[in-house]
Design an enzyme around this catalytic site. Structure first.
Site: not given
Length: 420
Positions: A224, A335
């Protein structure tokens, strides 16, 4: 940049139900050390336990913070240590001890860096100081950083948990575009940078790429990278460039940035975890960063490139199980953590804090979405799907045009009349 007819959004692409499993698997909320978002106020003070805790913290700090050859004071309060490249935390790993970083790999075919910005995109570099050749800049971890953590023993990592199949109980909310059903060897995107408001210390807001493989049980592998606002991790509300990895669904492996032995940094101009500047302004100037993650065909390591051809470093292939071969999904988007302060939905913002429909200059975006195929070619996405799991709080709208290729707008304010 002005918004012309190509900024308009096409209808949202239909969603596959299986993705609910994916969105619930990423970023568990809290450590079991606390059990909820509020710290108890009636804890008994135990001097011996506190002393042991402080000793453990100091030992961990000695492991994380390496002896610098130079120290730089950042305008935002960070301390940047220039550490010799071969002494960075990655080389504490038994498989890397005594080694030095690898030479740069071959870039994917079709990769044409825009040259839009240099690596001088972080506040610490505004001091005019830089780290010498042969060193890398590392944001120093402080005792205060560790004391803020909900679990100091797992500082810099995500809490252990069993991956759940529902999206409503883990407190994490997403607005993402994704591709699946093929073998992926990397991904690239331009990500708009904002400074969203985060409601409390134990929430965060981020925008990132996920390169994913494995099932969504205990063997989930992810790489990520992106930007995040995390008051718990960094002690402020600046958006910060970050990385993460895990090979067992966030249970015992992986960490943010350079907080464990894993990611090997090769760049002496970028500090992972340091604040980004400038950021985008509502109805004003827009600032985005370009990120490319790809698998080196020769050695199999996963490399990270920033902006106009600037290599940041790599994740060694031996860290992973499924990602030693290839990824089975790539995901892009935002997110947040919703801890439901006072019993209501959080007002933590995603992206710009505005919904996708507001478009360019107001909503957050990802553009020029691409993946790397088996032959190391950068190719456009052929089947981008979009999903917002709480669309009244944060939404997403995707499209495609000649200028931006595959893109989407996403984000939102969190709590509002339709998101109580």
């Amino acid at each position: 940049m002005t918004c012309s007819s190509w900024c308009k959004i096409s209808p949202v692409i239909p969603i596959f139900l299986f993705f609910l499993l994916v969105s619930s698997s990423l970023r568990p909320v809290q450590s079991s050390d606390t059990g909820n978002q509020q710290r108890p106020t009636n804890q008994t003070f135990r001097p011996e336990e506190e002393l042991q805790k402080l000793k453990a913290i100091k030992a961990r700090l000695r492991k994380i913070n390496k002896s610098p050859v130079k120290t730089i004071q950042s305008p935002d309060g960070d301390i940047i240590d220039c550490v010799e490249t071969h002494l960075q935390p990655a080389f504490d790993h038994p498989k890397l001890k005594g080694q030095r970083p690898l030479d740069p790999p071959v870039r994917p075919n079709g990769h044409n860096p825009t040259g839009m910005i240099t690596e001088d995109f972080q506040l610490w570099s505004f001091s005019g100081e830089s780290c010498p050749e042969g060193t890398i800049p590392i944001r120093r971890t402080t005792e205060q950083d560790m004391l803020r953590a909900s679990s100091f023993r797992r500082f810099g990592t995500k809490p252990r948990r069993h991956v759940r199949r529902d999206t409503n109980s883990n407190g994490h909310e997403h607005a993402v575009g994704y591709v699946t059903g093929d073998q992926y060897y990397g991904a690239k995107a331009n990500i708009n940078v904002w400074a969203p408001k985060v409601d409390n210390q134990y929430e965060f807001s981020l925008s990132q790429m996920w390169v994913i493989s494995g099932s969504f049980g205990d063997d989930l592998n992810t790489i990520e990278a992106g930007w995040q606002v995390s008051p718990e991790l960094y002690g402020d509300n600046y958006p910060r460039f970050f990385t993460y990895w895990t090979t067992d669904a966030y249970q015992a492996t992986g960490c943010y940035n350079l907080l464990c032995s894993g990611f090997v940094q090769t760049n002496n101009r970028i500090a992972i975890g340091a604040a980004i500047s400038p950021t985008s302004a509502y109805s004003g100037g827009q600032f985005d960063i370009s990120l490319l993650i790809w698998k080196d065909p020769k050695h199999g390591n996963w490399w990270l490139e920033f902006g106009s051809g600037v290599l940041v470093g790599y994740w060694p292939s031996f860290l992973f199980s499924h990602l030693r071969d290839h990824a089975s999904m790539v995901q892009f988007g935002g997110e947040v953590v919703n801890s439901r302060p006072s019993g209501f939905h959080t007002s933590t913002q995603m992206g710009s804090g505005h919904f996708a429909g507001e478009g360019f200059g107001k909503a957050s975006y990802f553009r020029n979405l691409q993946v790397v195929d088996w032959d190391n070619n950068l190719i456009p996405l052929s089947n981008l799907k979009v999903l917002a799991d709480h669309p009244n709080c944060y939404d997403i709208q995707g499209g495609i045009n000649r200028v931006w290729g595959n893109y989407f707008y996403y984000g939102g304010p969190g709590r509002n009349v339709r998101c109580p």
